[in-house]
Design a protein around this motif. Structure first.
Motif, PDB file in Angstrom:
ATOM      1  N   GLU A  28      -1.302   3.572  -0.088  1.00  0.00           N
ATOM      2  CA  GLU A  28      -1.730   4.315   1.105  1.00  0.00           C
ATOM      3  C   GLU A  28      -2.012   3.354   2.256  1.00  0.00           C
ATOM      4  OE1 GLU A  28      -4.964   7.829   2.301  1.00  0.00           O
ATOM      5  OE2 GLU A  28      -5.109   6.806   0.373  1.00  0.00           O
ATOM      6  N   SER A  29      -2.652   2.223   1.959  1.00  0.00           N
ATOM      7  CA  SER A  29      -2.961   1.230   2.989  1.00  0.00           C
ATOM      8  C   SER A  29      -1.692   0.612   3.566  1.00  0.00           C
ATOM      9  CB  SER A  29      -3.859   0.131   2.413  1.00  0.00           C
ATOM     10  OG  SER A  29      -5.131   0.645   2.074  1.00  0.00           O
ATOM     11  N   ASN A  68       3.921   4.661   8.608  1.00  0.00           N
ATOM     12  CA  ASN A  68       4.590   5.704   7.822  1.00  0.00           C
ATOM     13  C   ASN A  68       3.549   6.373   6.929  1.00  0.00           C
ATOM     14  OD1 ASN A  68       6.583   7.280   6.619  1.00  0.00           O
ATOM     15  ND2 ASN A  68       7.077   5.721   5.095  1.00  0.00           N
ATOM     16  N   LEU A  69       2.678   7.174   7.544  1.00  0.00           N
ATOM     17  CA  LEU A  69       1.504   7.701   6.851  1.00  0.00           C
ATOM     18  C   LEU A  69       1.886   8.688   5.749  1.00  0.00           C
ATOM     19  CD1 LEU A  69       0.203   6.442   9.389  1.00  0.00           C
ATOM     20  CD2 LEU A  69      -1.420   8.331   9.376  1.00  0.00           C
ATOM     21  N   ILE A  70       1.139   8.622   4.652  1.00  0.00           N
ATOM     22  CA  ILE A  70       1.240   9.618   3.591  1.00  0.00           C
ATOM     23  C   ILE A  70      -0.144  10.215   3.387  1.00  0.00           C
ATOM     24  CG2 ILE A  70       3.184   8.529   2.429  1.00  0.00           C
ATOM     25  CD1 ILE A  70       1.220   7.324   0.413  1.00  0.00           C
ATOM     26  N   LEU A  71      -0.198  11.393   2.807  1.00  0.00           N
ATOM     27  CA  LEU A  71      -1.481  12.032   2.540  1.00  0.00           C
ATOM     28  C   LEU A  71      -2.173  11.342   1.369  1.00  0.00           C
ATOM     29  CD1 LEU A  71      -0.506  15.793   2.926  1.00  0.00           C
ATOM     30  CD2 LEU A  71      -1.748  14.367   4.561  1.00  0.00           C
ATOM     31  N   HIS A  72      -3.510  11.385   1.378  1.00  0.00           N
ATOM     32  CA  HIS A  72      -4.273  10.721   0.337  1.00  0.00           C
ATOM     33  C   HIS A  72      -3.882  11.230  -1.051  1.00  0.00           C
ATOM     34  CE1 HIS A  72      -7.603   8.810  -1.706  1.00  0.00           C
ATOM     35  NE2 HIS A  72      -7.992   9.971  -2.185  1.00  0.00           N
ATOM     36  N   GLY A  73      -3.732  12.529  -1.194  1.00  0.00           N
ATOM     37  CA  GLY A  73      -3.377  13.088  -2.495  1.00  0.00           C
ATOM     38  C   GLY A  73      -2.008  12.650  -2.970  1.00  0.00           C
TER      39      GLY A  73
END
Length: 348
Positions: A236-237, A244-249
């Motif tokens: 995630e980091s 290129n953001l992804i969701l935490h889940g």
């Protein structure tokens, strides 16, 4: 501590009527301002003055700059130690709002009204507050319980499908680390929607609350809640650093696949159980392309994980479906194998 709100928010209004606050500050992002704040204000019964604090949505806003802006606004509005902060939003809002409240003037009272499945079942519970630092997740924060958590499941009706999936990952994790029946019930769901998930929300919340109550400051058993998060947070980091953001889940689901395989490699669970867990998680979550991430960058983030001690990476790993052990120091070879296993499964 946790209350499921009825249609007219009577429990929240009772909470406010039994206490005296100098002013109420409601922290929202642009999304909860539009979709959730009108419902809250339409049901709120109080004579106390209310101020709305709005921030932009997204994990990239959970930083010291945003926190500083909020502290400055609270100061300009003459918020005193008798003020109340209401955090109305997802995990970013409850994490950051709790941090700002718990540090402003050495702490003002706050409550969480989570609006996403992730925040209802996980982020709003447990008294962890925090912001990100240099793309490291939750590196600066406090342990501070909210006065109360009020959950209103109908807020989930406003969520896109990917946000429901993100929260579902944490629910799956709760079953894997502490309650096999909860896991078994969840994997029977064929389609993820608010109506199908709602019957299992309270159980998931209670699992996390029970673990937290046994170890508030994360000295032992609370560490099991980090299953899937050691590798998941690293990925995630890296995604955050590249934009290129992804969701935490989504990151947690990826982490659970790697760490379930790692649990097998470390001799804690059978290969059969590992493959069963991975197969079920993969039913709900798409694979993430991690082929462009350098191994040394991943390991650098793993070495900065908050759970580590003596410069050694500590994992929380499964020793059965519904059971988890913490402070597991794995070989570099097995960590590499788990990442390569994921790459092979993903097919990128």
């Amino acid at each position: 501590m946790i209350t499921i709100l009825d249609q007219d928010f009577s429990q929240l209004n009772q909470f406010l009527s039994e206490r005296t606050f100098s002013k109420i500050f409601i922290l929202v992002d642009e999304n909860t301002h539009e979709y959730c704040l009108p419902i809250l204000l339409g049901n709120l019964e109080t004579e106390t003055a209310i101020e709305i604090l709005e921030v932009e949505p997204g994990e990239e806003m959970k930083n010291i700059q945003t926190a500083n802006q909020l502290w400055e606004i609270l100061t300009e509005m003459q918020a005193d130690r008798k003020a109340l902060m209401i955090n109305l939003g997802g995990g970013v809002i409850t994490d950051m709002g709790g941090f700002v409240a718990s540090t402003y003037k050495r702490g003002i009272q706050f409550i969480n009204i989570p609006t996403t499945l992730l925040s209802i079942c996980d982020a709003s519970i447990g008294g962890k507050t925090g912001i990100d630092l240099m793309n490291y997740k939750n590196m600066v924060g406090t342990f501070a319980f909210p006065e109360q958590i009020f959950a209103y499941p109908r807020f989930l009706d406003t969520l896109p499908a990917k946000e429901l999936k993100s929260g579902f990952a944490e629910m799956l994790k709760h079953g894997l680390i502490a309650d096999k029946k909860h896991w078994d019930d969840l994997i029977l769901l064929q389609h993820l929607d608010a109506v199908g998930i709602e019957p299992y929300i309270k159980q998931s919340m209670e699992i996390k609350q029970e673990v937290v109550h046994g170890d508030f400051h994360e000295k032992n058993v609370r560490k099991t809640l980090n299953f899937g998060h050691t590798i998941g947070h690293a990925i995630e980091s890296l995604c955050l650093s590249t934009g290129n953001l992804i969701l935490h889940g989504e990151a947690v689901a990826m982490g659970m696949i790697c760490e379930a395989h790692l649990s097998y490699l470390e001799g804690l669970i059978s290969e059969e159980d590992s493959e069963l867990i991975i197969e079920q998680i993969a039913r709900y979550f798409c694979y993430i392309d991690i082929t462009d991430f350098k191994e040394e960058d991943i390991f650098s983030l793993l070495l900065n994980d908050k759970k580590n001690a003596d410069a050694k990476i500590n994992f929380s790993l499964l020793n059965g479906i519904g059971s988890c052990v913490f402070d597991q120091q794995c070989t570099t070879e097995n960590i590499q194998k788990s990442l390569n296993y994921y790459k092979k499964l993903s097919g990128f």
